[in-house]
Design a protein around this motif. Structure first.
Motif, PDB file in Angstrom:
ATOM      1  N   HIS A   1       6.628  12.815   2.547  1.00  0.00           N
ATOM      2  CA  HIS A   1       6.955  13.423   3.838  1.00  0.00           C
ATOM      3  C   HIS A   1       7.377  12.117   4.981  1.00  0.00           C
ATOM      4  CE1 HIS A   1       6.449  16.251   7.140  1.00  0.00           C
ATOM      5  NE2 HIS A   1       6.064  15.336   7.839  1.00  0.00           N
ATOM      6  N   GLN A   2       7.185  11.010   4.383  1.00  0.00           N
ATOM      7  CA  GLN A   2       7.428   9.906   5.379  1.00  0.00           C
ATOM      8  C   GLN A   2       8.884   9.566   5.283  1.00  0.00           C
ATOM      9  OE1 GLN A   2       3.338   7.547   4.186  1.00  0.00           O
ATOM     10  NE2 GLN A   2       3.734   7.059   6.313  1.00  0.00           N
ATOM     11  N   VAL A   3       9.540   9.716   3.967  1.00  0.00           N
ATOM     12  CA  VAL A   3      10.933   9.291   3.797  1.00  0.00           C
ATOM     13  C   VAL A   3      11.915  10.203   3.459  1.00  0.00           C
ATOM     14  CG1 VAL A   3      10.221   6.965   3.189  1.00  0.00           C
ATOM     15  CG2 VAL A   3      10.351   8.717   1.520  1.00  0.00           C
TER      16      VAL A   3
ATOM     17  N   HIS B   1      -0.929  13.777  -4.346  1.00  0.00           N
ATOM     18  CA  HIS B   1      -1.387  14.246  -2.931  1.00  0.00           C
ATOM     19  C   HIS B   1      -1.226  13.046  -2.012  1.00  0.00           C
ATOM     20  CE1 HIS B   1      -3.444  15.879   0.329  1.00  0.00           C
ATOM     21  NE2 HIS B   1      -3.287  17.138   0.092  1.00  0.00           N
ATOM     22  N   HIS B   2      -0.330  12.786  -1.102  1.00  0.00           N
ATOM     23  CA  HIS B   2      -0.385  11.925  -0.149  1.00  0.00           C
ATOM     24  C   HIS B   2      -0.358  12.680   1.115  1.00  0.00           C
ATOM     25  CE1 HIS B   2       0.771   7.452   0.691  1.00  0.00           C
ATOM     26  NE2 HIS B   2       0.720   7.997   1.817  1.00  0.00           N
ATOM     27  N   PHE B   3      -1.501  12.983   1.658  1.00  0.00           N
ATOM     28  CA  PHE B   3      -1.716  13.529   2.917  1.00  0.00           C
ATOM     29  C   PHE B   3      -0.955  15.014   3.246  1.00  0.00           C
ATOM     30  CE2 PHE B   3      -2.395   9.342   5.105  1.00  0.00           C
ATOM     31  CZ  PHE B   3      -3.378   8.962   4.450  1.00  0.00           C
TER      32      PHE B   3
ATOM     33  N   PHE C   1      -5.137  11.389  -5.656  1.00  0.00           N
ATOM     34  CA  PHE C   1      -5.248  11.566  -4.067  1.00  0.00           C
ATOM     35  C   PHE C   1      -4.870  10.015  -3.462  1.00  0.00           C
ATOM     36  CE2 PHE C   1      -7.432  15.073  -5.379  1.00  0.00           C
ATOM     37  CZ  PHE C   1      -6.945  15.968  -4.734  1.00  0.00           C
ATOM     38  N   ASN C   2      -4.015  10.211  -2.434  1.00  0.00           N
ATOM     39  CA  ASN C   2      -4.059   8.751  -1.619  1.00  0.00           C
ATOM     40  C   ASN C   2      -5.075   9.123  -0.727  1.00  0.00           C
ATOM     41  OD1 ASN C   2      -2.323   6.688  -0.439  1.00  0.00           O
ATOM     42  ND2 ASN C   2      -2.287   7.926   1.403  1.00  0.00           N
ATOM     43  N   GLU C   3      -5.796   7.776  -0.528  1.00  0.00           N
ATOM     44  CA  GLU C   3      -6.809   7.695   0.562  1.00  0.00           C
ATOM     45  C   GLU C   3      -7.544   8.893   1.029  1.00  0.00           C
ATOM     46  OE1 GLU C   3      -4.362   6.085   3.692  1.00  0.00           O
ATOM     47  OE2 GLU C   3      -4.587   4.017   2.693  1.00  0.00           O
ATOM     48  N   PRO C   4      -8.470   9.562   0.316  1.00  0.00           N
ATOM     49  CA  PRO C   4      -9.178  10.539   0.712  1.00  0.00           C
ATOM     50  C   PRO C   4     -10.002  10.125   1.856  1.00  0.00           C
ATOM     51  CG  PRO C   4      -9.609  10.444  -1.758  1.00  0.00           C
ATOM     52  CD  PRO C   4      -8.920   9.250  -1.187  1.00  0.00           C
TER      53      PRO C   4
ATOM     54  N   THR D   1      -2.212  -0.676  -4.268  1.00  0.00           N
ATOM     55  CA  THR D   1      -1.163   0.517  -4.187  1.00  0.00           C
ATOM     56  C   THR D   1      -0.473   0.413  -2.826  1.00  0.00           C
ATOM     57  OG1 THR D   1      -3.141   1.960  -3.998  1.00  0.00           O
ATOM     58  CG2 THR D   1      -1.822   2.084  -5.950  1.00  0.00           C
ATOM     59  N   GLU D   2      -0.925  -0.349  -1.734  1.00  0.00           N
ATOM     60  CA  GLU D   2      -0.410  -0.494  -0.563  1.00  0.00           C
ATOM     61  C   GLU D   2      -0.872  -1.621   0.339  1.00  0.00           C
ATOM     62  OE1 GLU D   2      -0.643   2.655   2.528  1.00  0.00           O
ATOM     63  OE2 GLU D   2      -0.370   4.485   0.947  1.00  0.00           O
ATOM     64  N   ASN D   3       0.125  -2.419   0.804  1.00  0.00           N
ATOM     65  CA  ASN D   3      -0.367  -3.395   1.765  1.00  0.00           C
ATOM     66  C   ASN D   3       0.881  -3.778   2.380  1.00  0.00           C
ATOM     67  OD1 ASN D   3      -0.693  -6.856   1.602  1.00  0.00           O
ATOM     68  ND2 ASN D   3      -1.889  -5.593   2.585  1.00  0.00           N
TER      69      ASN D   3
ATOM     70  N   PHE E   1       8.411   7.385   8.498  1.00  0.00           N
ATOM     71  CA  PHE E   1       7.632   8.122   9.528  1.00  0.00           C
ATOM     72  C   PHE E   1       6.166   8.089   9.695  1.00  0.00           C
ATOM     73  CE2 PHE E   1       5.349  12.431  10.581  1.00  0.00           C
ATOM     74  CZ  PHE E   1       5.834  12.481  11.728  1.00  0.00           C
ATOM     75  N   GLU E   2       5.641   7.222  10.304  1.00  0.00           N
ATOM     76  CA  GLU E   2       4.114   6.713  10.220  1.00  0.00           C
ATOM     77  C   GLU E   2       3.340   7.854  10.943  1.00  0.00           C
ATOM     78  OE1 GLU E   2       2.531   4.725   8.511  1.00  0.00           O
ATOM     79  OE2 GLU E   2       0.636   5.285   9.779  1.00  0.00           O
ATOM     80  N   TRP E   3       3.050   9.063  10.201  1.00  0.00           N
ATOM     81  CA  TRP E   3       2.154  10.027  10.608  1.00  0.00           C
ATOM     82  C   TRP E   3       2.073  10.276  12.407  1.00  0.00           C
ATOM     83  CZ3 TRP E   3       2.114  12.369   6.244  1.00  0.00           C
ATOM     84  CH2 TRP E   3       2.241  11.522   5.069  1.00  0.00           C
ATOM     85  N   ALA E   4       0.907  10.206  12.757  1.00  0.00           N
ATOM     86  CA  ALA E   4       0.685  10.213  14.308  1.00  0.00           C
ATOM     87  C   ALA E   4       1.519   9.395  15.035  1.00  0.00           C
ATOM     88  CB  ALA E   4      -0.913  10.409  14.410  1.00  0.00           C
TER      89      ALA E   4
HETATM   90  C1  FCB Z   1      -1.810   4.280   4.927  1.00  0.00           C
HETATM   91  C2  FCB Z   1      -1.140   5.318   4.233  1.00  0.00           C
HETATM   92  C3  FCB Z   1       0.459   5.325   4.194  1.00  0.00           C
HETATM   93  C4  FCB Z   1       0.874   4.595   5.430  1.00  0.00           C
HETATM   94  C5  FCB Z   1       0.087   3.366   5.786  1.00  0.00           C
HETATM   95  C6  FCB Z   1       0.622   2.614   6.816  1.00  0.00           C
HETATM   96  O1  FCB Z   1      -3.110   4.654   5.410  1.00  0.00           O
HETATM   97  O2  FCB Z   1      -1.217   5.854   3.019  1.00  0.00           O
HETATM   98  O3  FCB Z   1       0.983   6.651   4.192  1.00  0.00           O
HETATM   99  O4  FCB Z   1       0.891   5.429   6.535  1.00  0.00           O
HETATM  100  O5  FCB Z   1      -1.313   3.669   6.079  1.00  0.00           O
END
Ligand code: FCB
Length: 628
Positions: free
Chosen positions: A69-71, A169-171, A213-216, A394-396, A439-442
C-alpha cells in the motif's frame, strides 16, 4: 475537658510522619538504585568508535523493504483507502496534510525500474508485501491476474539476482474483510489463511522467505489503542483480542503452509517491531512502572507467546487477556525484527492520561520524532534472540528529509548490528526501510524514508547522498566463516612492515620467495603453542630454501613484542602491526588472531590456516614444500 491537642501530641504526630516519609524515601531510593543497576541505560561512546572498521559475513543477506500500500499506487479497495477518505470528529483528515496514498510510487507499474535501483545498491534481497485486496477484491472472488502480476515481479527479481521475500499482511486487508470485523473476530481468521495458502501455492517455488504478519503490535497499538490507524478504535480490551487473534492466525497459517509438500525448503516467520520504552526520569518510579507495563504488553507478551504458547496481554485496570495456544511453539523458522528507536516514558498522576511520551534534549532526532539510538538496535537484537530462532532484520531506517542524519544513522545502526553478530547472535540478513520514499501511513508523504528520493509528480527516483554508507557496507567485501576477507588464488595486497630490528620490508619486495605471515600476539596462547613448530618446520627447515616466515604481532608496542620474542625463543623475524592494519588486509579485525597466510613466489595467496589444527598445519607444510 480541654480537647486541644497538646504540644507533645503534635510533636509525636510530626515524628511519625517524618519517620514514614523517611521510610518511603529510603524505599524509593533503594528501588531506584536497584533499577539503575539492573537496567543501566546502555549508551556507547561514539567518539571512540570507528564505525567503518567492521565486516559482515559474505553469506549475510542485504536487502531493502517496502509494503504494497505504501508504494504500489492505486490501492482503492482496502481498509487504508477507506481511512484515507474518512475524517475525524472535527472533520479533519486522518492523514497528515490531507494526503492519500493515490499513485504512491507507482511501483505496481514501475517495478522493473525499481529492481534496477536495487541492483545499483548492490543488495541481493527485496522484502515487499502482497496486497490482499488485489488478490481477493471480493470475498471468495480471486483475481488471478493480480496474482500472476506478483509472480512476474518475483521472476523479474530473480532474473536480476534479487531474492524475493514476501509479507502476507502488512497493515492492509480488503474492505469486505474490515467490514466483517477483521481480526476482532476469531472466526475471520479462515479468510486470511485461505488467501495465504493461495498466494503461497502460487509463489512458494520462487520465494524462499515468507513473513505472515508485519508488526501485529503496531497494528494493534495504532488501530485499537491510539486510534490513529484504521479502524481508529481506542479499546484496550479489543486491542488484546485482536493481538491474540493475529498471533493465532500466524500459528494457523504456519501449520497450514508447512503442510504443503515442498514447503520444507521455505522459511516462514513473523515480523516483530521492537521499540524499547525507557523511563524519561531515571529516578522516577512512575516512569519505570509505566515503561515496564508498556514493554511487557508491546514486546514481551507476544514474544513469550511465540516461544511458549502462553502469555498475557496485561495493563493494570485496563485489560488482562490470557493468551494460550499449545500449537504456537515451533511456528517460526525465523523471526523478523523491525527496529527504529526507543520511546521515553513519563508517568503522571492523571488517571485520564497516566503516561506520556517525551523527548530528551540531548538526543539527535529523526523526522518521525524518534531519537537516534543504535544501542537500542543492539538491545533489541539481544531481546529477540531469546526466542531462539534465526533473525532477519526486516526493517530499519529513518525519515530524514534534509538528508543530514541519514549517514550517521546508517553507520551507527550497522555498527550496532555488527556488535550483535560479534556476540554470536544468529542474524541472517538486514533489510533497509525503505528502498524509496513512500506513503508513511498516518504521516502521509511527509516522512522521507527512502534510500531513493521519489518525486511524486514525475515519479523520478534519485539516490540520496546520505544513502552512501549503506551502499559502502553492502558492497564491502564480506568475511568467510573463519573471518577471512581474502580468498585463495587472490594476489595479496601490498604493505610495508617494521621488523622489531627496525628494518623495513615491503611485501612486494619479497617476490620470488614463499612468504608465510604468521599472525600472532603475546597474549595469544594458541599462537604461543604453534610458534615453536613454525620455528622448526618452516623457518629452520626452509629459511635457506626460499621461504620467509614473519610473525606479525597484533597491535602491541615494540618492548612487549621484543619480550615476547625472547620468551618464545624463536628466531624468525617479528613485525609490528599497529592498529592491526596488516591483519585487517587479510581478515576481519574482529576475528581471532591465530592464522597463517602462505603467499607464493608470485604474490598469490595459496594457503590459509585458522587456529593450530594438526591436520591443517601439516597440509600447510606440504603446500610450502610443493612450492619449492
Ligand atoms: C514500520 C512499518 C512500515 C513503515 C515503517 C516506517 O512500523 O512496518 O510500513 O511504515 O514503520
Amino acid at each position: 475537658m480541654d480537647e486541644r491537642p497538646r504540644v507533645q501530641d503534635l510533636k509525636l504526630i510530626f515524628k511519625i510522619l517524618a519517620y514514614a516519609l523517611g521510610i518511603i524515601l529510603s524505599l524509593w531510593a533503594v528501588t531506584v538504585f536497584y533499577l539503575l543497576n539492573a537496567h543501566p541505560d546502555i549508551t556507547w561512546d561514539w567518539d571512540s568508535i570507528n564505525t567503518s572498521d567492521i565486516h559482515f559475513p559474505s553469506s549475510f543477506a542485504w536487502g531493502t523493504a517496502t509494503a504494497a500500500h505504501q508504494v504500489e499506487g492505486n490501492n482503492s479497495n482496502n481498509n487504508w483507502y477507506q481511512w484515507e477518505k474518512a475524517v475525524d470528529e472535527n472533520g479533519i483528515s486522518r492523514i497528515h496534510n490531507n494526503d492519500s496514498s493515490a499513485m504512491a510510487a507507482d511501483h505496481w507499474n514501475r517495478y522493473p525500474e525499481d529492481i534496477l535501483l536495487m541492483k545499483d545498491l548492490g543488495v541481493s534481497h527485496y522484502r515487499f508485501s502482497i496486497e490482499w485486496s488485489r488478490i481477493e477484491p471480493q470475498k471468495g472472488y480471486y483475481d488471478l491476474e493480480s496474482l500472476s502480476h506478483y509472480r512476474k515481479m518475483c521472476l523479474a527479481m530473480i532474473k536480476a539476482g534479487i531474492t524475493p521475500v514476501v509479507t502476507l499482511h502488512h497493515f492492509t486487508h480488503p474492505i469486505w474483510f474490515e467490514e466483517l470485523g477483521a481480526f476482532e473476530k476469531e472466526t475471520n481468521t479462515e479468510h486470511f489463511t485461505k488467501f495465504a495458502k493461495l498466494v503461497f501455492e502460487e509463489l512458494m517455488d520462487i520465494v524462499p522467505i515468507w513473513c505472515t504478519f508485519n508488526e501485529p503490535s503496531v497494528f494493534v497499538a495504532q488501530g485499537y489503542f491510539n486510534g490513529i490507524f484504521p479502524p481508529g478504535k481506542k479499546d484496550p480490551v479489543l486491542a488484546g483480542t485482536v493481538l491474540e487473534n493475529m498471533l493465532n492466525a500466524h500459528v494457523e497459517t504456519y501449520h497450514l503452509l508447512k503442510a504443503i509438500p515442498g514447503s520444507e525448503k521455505v522459511k516462514i516467520g513473523l515480523v516483530k517491531n521492537i521499540f524499547q520504552f525507557d523511563p524519561l526520569r531515571r529516578w522516577h518510579l512512575l516512569d519505570w512502572a509505566f515503561s515496564k507495563i508498556l514493554n511487557d504488553v508491546y514486546t514481551n507478551a507476544p514474544l513469550e507467546f511465540l516461544k511458549t504458547g502462553k502469555s498475557s496481554f496485561y495493563m493494570p485496570g485496563m485489560v488482562d487477556n490470557e493468551m494460550l495456544n499449545p500449537e504456537a511453539p515451533g511456528t517460526l523458522d525465523f523471526i523478523g525484527l523491525n527496529y527504529y528507536s526507543r520511546m521515553h516514558v513519563k508517568g503522571r498522576l492523571n488517571p485520564e492520561e497516566p503516561f506520556v511520551f517525551d523527548t530528551r534534549q540531548q538526543d539527535i532526532m529523526t523526522d518521525m520524532g524518534y531519537p537516534l539510538y543504535a544501542e537500542g538496535f543492539y538491545r533489541a537484537l539481544k531481546t529477540i534472540s531469546d526466542v531462539g530462532v534465526p533473525i532477519y532484520v526486516t526493517e530499519n531506517g529513518l525519515a530524514d528529509d534534509k538528508d543530514t542524519v541519514r549517514p550517521l544513522f546508517i553507520e551507527r545502526y550497522l555498527y550496532a548490528l555488527n556488535q550483535a553478530l560479534k556476540e554470536r547472535i544468529d542474524i541472517r540478513g538486514y533489510f533497509y526501510w525503505s528502498l524509496m520514499d513512500n506513503f508513511e501511513w498516518a504521516e502521509g508523504y511527509s516522512m522521507k524514508f527512502g534510500l531513493y528520493e521519489v518525486n511524486l509528480e514525475t515519479q523520478e527516483r534519485k539516490l540520496r547522498k546520505g544513502s552512501q554508507p549503506f551502499i559502502d557496507m553492502v558492497t564491502k567485501r564480506g568475511s568467510d566463516e573463519r573471518g577471512y576477507l581474502v580468498r585463495i588464488g587472490e594476489t595479496a595486497a601490498d604493505f610495508t612492515m617494521d621488523y622489531t630490528t627496525g628494518e623495513q620490508v615491503k611485501l612486494s619486495d619479497l617476490r620470488g620467495k614463499v612468504v608465510v605471515l604468521q599472525f600472532t600476539a603475546s597474549w595469544c596462547s594458541v599462537c604461543r603453542k604453534e610458534m615453536p613448530h613454525l620455528e622448526k618446520d618452516v623457518w629452520q627447515a626452509y629459511k635457506d630454501k626460499g621461504v620467509v616466515l614473519i610473525g606479525v604481532d597484533r597491535d602491541e608496542p615494540l618492548d612487549v613484542v621484543l619480550k615476547f620474542q625472547k620468551e618464545m625463543g624463536t628466531t624468525y623475524p617479528l613485525a609490528l602491526d599497529p592498529g592491526a592494519n596488516i591483519f585487517g588486509l587479510f581478515a576481519d579485525k574482529n576475528s581471532g588472531v591465530t592464522r597463517n597466510v602462505v603467499i607464493d613466489q608470485n604474490g598469490k595467496i595459496v594457503f590459509l590456516t585458522r587456529l593450530f589444527e594438526e591436520r591443517e598445519y601439516q597440509e600447510m607444510i606440504k603446500k610450502i614444500e610443493s612450492l619449492l
